[in-house]
Design a protein around this motif. Structure first.
Motif, mmCIF file in Angstrom:
data_model
loop_
_atom_site.group_PDB
_atom_site.id
_atom_site.type_symbol
_atom_site.label_atom_id
_atom_site.label_comp_id
_atom_site.label_asym_id
_atom_site.label_seq_id
_atom_site.Cartn_x
_atom_site.Cartn_y
_atom_site.Cartn_z
ATOM 1 N N ARG A 69 0.827 -1.204 0.000
ATOM 2 C CA ARG A 69 0.000 0.000 0.000
ATOM 3 C C ARG A 69 0.863 1.257 0.000
ATOM 4 O O ARG A 69 0.545 2.234 -0.678
ATOM 5 C CB ARG A 69 -0.935 -0.007 1.203
ATOM 6 N N LYS A 70 1.966 1.253 0.766
ATOM 7 C CA LYS A 70 2.861 2.403 0.796
ATOM 8 C C LYS A 70 3.451 2.663 -0.594
ATOM 9 O O LYS A 70 3.583 3.816 -1.007
ATOM 10 C CB LYS A 70 3.997 2.190 1.796
ATOM 11 N N TYR A 71 3.767 1.591 -1.299
ATOM 12 C CA TYR A 71 4.295 1.744 -2.656
ATOM 13 C C TYR A 71 3.250 2.401 -3.552
ATOM 14 O O TYR A 71 3.548 3.334 -4.309
ATOM 15 C CB TYR A 71 4.705 0.387 -3.219
ATOM 16 N N TYR A 72 2.005 1.896 -3.460
ATOM 17 C CA TYR A 72 0.925 2.489 -4.258
ATOM 18 C C TYR A 72 0.745 3.968 -3.914
ATOM 19 O O TYR A 72 0.578 4.818 -4.797
ATOM 20 C CB TYR A 72 -0.388 1.745 -4.000
ATOM 21 N N GLU A 73 0.761 4.284 -2.624
ATOM 22 C CA GLU A 73 0.555 5.671 -2.196
ATOM 23 C C GLU A 73 1.680 6.577 -2.692
ATOM 24 O O GLU A 73 1.437 7.734 -3.062
ATOM 25 C CB GLU A 73 0.445 5.738 -0.672
ATOM 26 N N GLU A 74 2.894 6.063 -2.700
ATOM 27 C CA GLU A 74 4.017 6.856 -3.210
ATOM 28 C C GLU A 74 3.826 7.175 -4.693
ATOM 29 O O GLU A 74 4.096 8.301 -5.147
ATOM 30 C CB GLU A 74 5.331 6.095 -3.007
ATOM 31 N N GLN A 75 3.347 6.195 -5.459
ATOM 32 C CA GLN A 75 3.121 6.414 -6.888
ATOM 33 C C GLN A 75 1.987 7.415 -7.107
ATOM 34 O O GLN A 75 2.069 8.283 -7.989
ATOM 35 C CB GLN A 75 2.789 5.084 -7.585
ATOM 36 N N PRO B 226 1.988 3.184 -12.540
ATOM 37 C CA PRO B 226 2.542 1.906 -12.985
ATOM 38 C C PRO B 226 1.421 0.979 -13.463
ATOM 39 O O PRO B 226 0.260 1.112 -13.056
ATOM 40 C CB PRO B 226 3.228 1.354 -11.724
ATOM 41 N N ASP B 227 1.751 0.015 -14.300
ATOM 42 C CA ASP B 227 0.745 -0.891 -14.878
ATOM 43 C C ASP B 227 -0.056 -1.618 -13.811
ATOM 44 O O ASP B 227 -1.259 -1.838 -13.969
ATOM 45 C CB ASP B 227 1.434 -1.903 -15.792
ATOM 46 N N GLU B 228 0.616 -2.015 -12.692
ATOM 47 C CA GLU B 228 -0.088 -2.789 -11.667
ATOM 48 C C GLU B 228 -1.173 -1.992 -10.961
ATOM 49 O O GLU B 228 -2.021 -2.554 -10.274
ATOM 50 C CB GLU B 228 0.898 -3.349 -10.626
ATOM 51 N N GLY C 295 -13.016 19.631 -4.055
ATOM 52 C CA GLY C 295 -13.100 19.661 -5.511
ATOM 53 C C GLY C 295 -12.949 18.245 -6.030
ATOM 54 O O GLY C 295 -12.014 17.535 -5.635
ATOM 55 N N ARG C 296 -13.853 17.811 -6.897
ATOM 56 C CA ARG C 296 -13.794 16.430 -7.404
ATOM 57 C C ARG C 296 -13.630 16.420 -8.915
ATOM 58 O O ARG C 296 -14.102 17.303 -9.636
ATOM 59 C CB ARG C 296 -15.034 15.634 -7.011
ATOM 60 N N SER C 297 -12.946 15.400 -9.367
ATOM 61 C CA SER C 297 -12.729 15.236 -10.802
ATOM 62 C C SER C 297 -13.939 14.544 -11.425
ATOM 63 O O SER C 297 -14.879 14.152 -10.741
ATOM 64 C CB SER C 297 -11.477 14.394 -11.040
ATOM 65 N N SER C 298 -13.893 14.369 -12.718
ATOM 66 C CA SER C 298 -14.868 13.512 -13.377
ATOM 67 C C SER C 298 -14.513 12.061 -13.069
ATOM 68 O O SER C 298 -13.502 11.780 -12.407
ATOM 69 C CB SER C 298 -14.856 13.763 -14.888
ATOM 70 N N ILE C 299 -15.326 11.131 -13.512
ATOM 71 C CA ILE C 299 -15.064 9.708 -13.301
ATOM 72 C C ILE C 299 -14.591 9.118 -14.622
ATOM 73 O O ILE C 299 -15.217 9.304 -15.667
ATOM 74 C CB ILE C 299 -16.327 8.981 -12.808
ATOM 75 N N SER C 300 -13.463 8.410 -14.568
ATOM 76 C CA SER C 300 -12.874 7.904 -15.810
ATOM 77 C C SER C 300 -12.141 6.606 -15.543
ATOM 78 O O SER C 300 -11.743 6.320 -14.398
ATOM 79 C CB SER C 300 -11.907 8.940 -16.392
ATOM 80 N N ARG C 301 -11.926 5.835 -16.598
ATOM 81 C CA ARG C 301 -11.203 4.574 -16.477
ATOM 82 C C ARG C 301 -9.705 4.743 -16.708
ATOM 83 O O ARG C 301 -8.947 3.810 -16.518
ATOM 84 C CB ARG C 301 -11.763 3.564 -17.488
ATOM 85 N N GLY C 302 -9.272 5.908 -17.122
ATOM 86 C CA GLY C 302 -7.849 6.099 -17.390
ATOM 87 C C GLY C 302 -7.421 7.531 -17.206
ATOM 88 O O GLY C 302 -8.197 8.386 -16.781
ATOM 89 N N ASN C 303 -6.140 7.780 -17.523
ATOM 90 C CA ASN C 303 -5.542 9.120 -17.451
ATOM 91 C C ASN C 303 -5.765 9.756 -16.075
ATOM 92 O O ASN C 303 -6.360 10.827 -15.946
ATOM 93 C CB ASN C 303 -6.098 10.033 -18.550
ATOM 94 N N GLN C 304 -5.262 9.087 -15.054
ATOM 95 C CA GLN C 304 -5.412 9.605 -13.693
ATOM 96 C C GLN C 304 -4.692 10.928 -13.500
ATOM 97 O O GLN C 304 -5.082 11.716 -12.641
ATOM 98 C CB GLN C 304 -4.892 8.570 -12.678
ATOM 99 N N ALA C 305 -3.642 11.192 -14.280
ATOM 100 C CA ALA C 305 -2.937 12.475 -14.165
ATOM 101 C C ALA C 305 -3.877 13.620 -14.503
ATOM 102 O O ALA C 305 -3.885 14.666 -13.830
ATOM 103 C CB ALA C 305 -1.717 12.493 -15.095
ATOM 104 N N ALA C 306 -4.693 13.446 -15.554
ATOM 105 C CA ALA C 306 -5.658 14.488 -15.916
ATOM 106 C C ALA C 306 -6.712 14.648 -14.823
ATOM 107 O O ALA C 306 -7.162 15.764 -14.544
ATOM 108 C CB ALA C 306 -6.322 14.139 -17.244
#
Length: 497
Positions: free
Chosen positions: A145-151, A164-166, A243-254
């Motif tokens: 979980r810490k690894y995921y949070e760092e990413q 990352p892909d995972e 503030g909330r983003s839209s809901i999407s299956r990809g492009n988490q940076a956006a």
């Protein structure tokens, strides 16, 4: 020997706890003491304590938020909380954070010993084989979980372009940027989101009172339900801004950018506390920065032309609103304007400006920032007094000249830059207020210093010239003769007679 970290914002409580019992006799040592949660976090990383005893009512970062952060870092550490009778209801909330005990203030010696011995027993029992296996699995989950949070943190802060892909998968994602006005609310928001078994959440502290919440789910509807629950329960006046983003299956940076832009919109939208990303926010993602024209503001400020300064700030605030400039950028700029106001004010006014600067850290609406800037201008108007509009400018200029003009590199340009005004404006005001040019005053200061050196040392004229900022003995002698009426050598002979 089990290491103990004591945390309380009252120093005498820390001292009392340290001296209350012979810690070593019971198998413990006080390895660290902290008077704030921020200081405690630093000590925690350094000593890795086995037990933390902490107050829950502290300024800035509360004990509840501190415990939450500790649990995210080390689920196994034992935590005891301290609280007074009148904070019992508050303490009950803290008990939900999986703490290991509760001590009522004033702390009873026997109760402290009994509680510590019970903790020691629990820690010793944890040596069984099954417990070790459980802890190993827990550690693996924790580090994953810490690894995921760092990413995710890198992504939110713009240090990475994609996950990352995972971490990608086919899940739906939504990101919240949450700014806490009441700090404890952010902790309970985090807890309630984590209770939703249909939604995986990652909550990351990314700034002072700012939380980034990454939500992911197999079904889009589950995310919508979670978001509606958050809005109904937590987003209300005086607690949280979200503030909330839209809901999407990809492009988490956006999605990160979307959530930050939605949160920033609330700075310019009075009486609203929840903002969903909208298409119109796109135009602000690559906006033209606001041009403050600061030199003109400084000229007006130095001349005590408060009305012009006020008009300037009104237009600047309007420009910020038009492009929805980042809240942090706006507040940092307001702080800078206040610092300049403080520099041109009387020294006794400085604490009042410092209070205004500190208030900027607790501003969540543009109107509040305007009110703080206006308060600074009113102080500036009150500062003017009978000495004339430019009296303080001349005082600051003369002080800087006396301290620095004997350097060879000294120049009027340097002085003007220090005063945050143009060279031409400085020359004009100085001449009007004093009747002489800036450079003439520089020469008088230098020659006064030369007189002292001539009569108190055996230094040569060349050495004295270098000491007061002249590059040659010839130019020094000319300047000396012009102001004193005789050459340096003649002056020295006259004085020694």
């Amino acid at each position: 020997m089990k290491k103990v970290l004591l945390v309380d914002d009252e120093a005498y409580i820390l001292d009392l706890l340290t001296r209350m019992i012979p810690w070593e006799f019971y198998g413990f040592e006080v390895a660290g003491k902290a008077e704030s949660a921020a200081e405690a976090m630093q000590i925690f990383y350094n000593i890795h304590p086995d037990v933390i005893i902490t107050d829950i009512c502290m300024e800035h970062i509360s004990g509840i938020e501190f415990i939450t952060r500790i649990r995210m870092q080390d689920p196994a550490v034992k935590i005891l909380i301290l609280s007074a009778y009148d904070k019992f209801e508050y303490a009950q909330k803290a008990l939900k954070l999986n703490v290991d005990g509760y001590l009522l203030k004033p702390v009873n010696r026997e109760e402290l010993i009994h509680t510590l011995l019970e903790l020691q027993k629990e820690m010793d029992q944890g040596e069984s084989y099954q417990v070790q296996l459980d802890e190993l699995q827990s550690s693996l989950n924790y580090f994953q979980r810490k690894y995921y949070e760092e990413q995710l943190l890198k992504l939110y802060q713009g240090a990475a372009e994609a996950l990352p892909d995972e971490l990608q998968g086919a899940d739906y994602w939504c990101i919240l940027s949450v700014l806490a006005i009441v700090r404890n609310e952010i902790v309970f928001l985090q807890q309630d989101i984590e209770k939703n078994k249909e939604v995986i959440s990652y909550s990351l502290f990314v700034g002072d009172g700012l939380l980034a919440v990454f939500l992911r789910a197999k079904q889009k509807e589950k995310l919508e339900e979670c978001l509606q629950q958050v809005e109904r329960t937590y987003i209300r006046e005086g607690t949280l801004l979200c503030g909330r983003s839209s809901i999407s299956r990809g492009n988490q940076a956006a999605l990160c950018v979307e959530s930050k832009r939605a949160l920033n919109r609330l700075f310019y939208t009075p009486q609203f506390y929840f903002a969903k990303y909208m298409e119109r926010d796109k135009k602000n993602m690559e906006r033209i920065p606001v041009n403050e024209s600061r030199e003109q503001f400084l000229i007006w400020l130095t001349a005590r032309r408060a009305d012009e300064c006020r008009t300037f700030l009104e237009k600047w605030f309007a420009d910020c609103a038009a492009v929805q400039e980042e809240r942090e950028t706006v507040l940092e700029t307001v702080k800078q304007y206040l610092r300049w106001m403080k520099e041109t004010a009387r020294p006794e006014r400085a604490p009042e400006y410092e209070k205004l600067i500190e208030r900027c850290d607790r501003v969540y609406q543009l109107q509040e920032a305007k009110e703080i800037a206006e308060a600074g201008l009113r102080l500036t108007e009150e500062t003017e007094g009978a000495g004339g509009k430019s009296r303080l400018l001349i005082e600051r200029a003369n002080a800087y000249i006396r301290k620095n003009c004997c350097r060879e590199t000294f120049s009027i340009e340097e002085l003007a830059e220090h005063l945050h005004i143009s060279k031409s404006y400085l020359s004009k005001v100085y001449k009007e207020e004093t009747g002489e040019s800036v450079w003439n005053f520089v020469m008088r200061v230098r020659i006064t210093k030369a007189k002292e050196l001539l009569v108190s040392t055996d230094a040569t004229n060349f050495a004295i010239a270098k000491a007061i900022g002249y590059t040659s003995e010839y130019h020094f002698s000319r300047a000396f003769s012009k102001l004193v009426g005789v050459s340096p050598s003649v002056y020295k002979k006259m004085y020694l007679k």
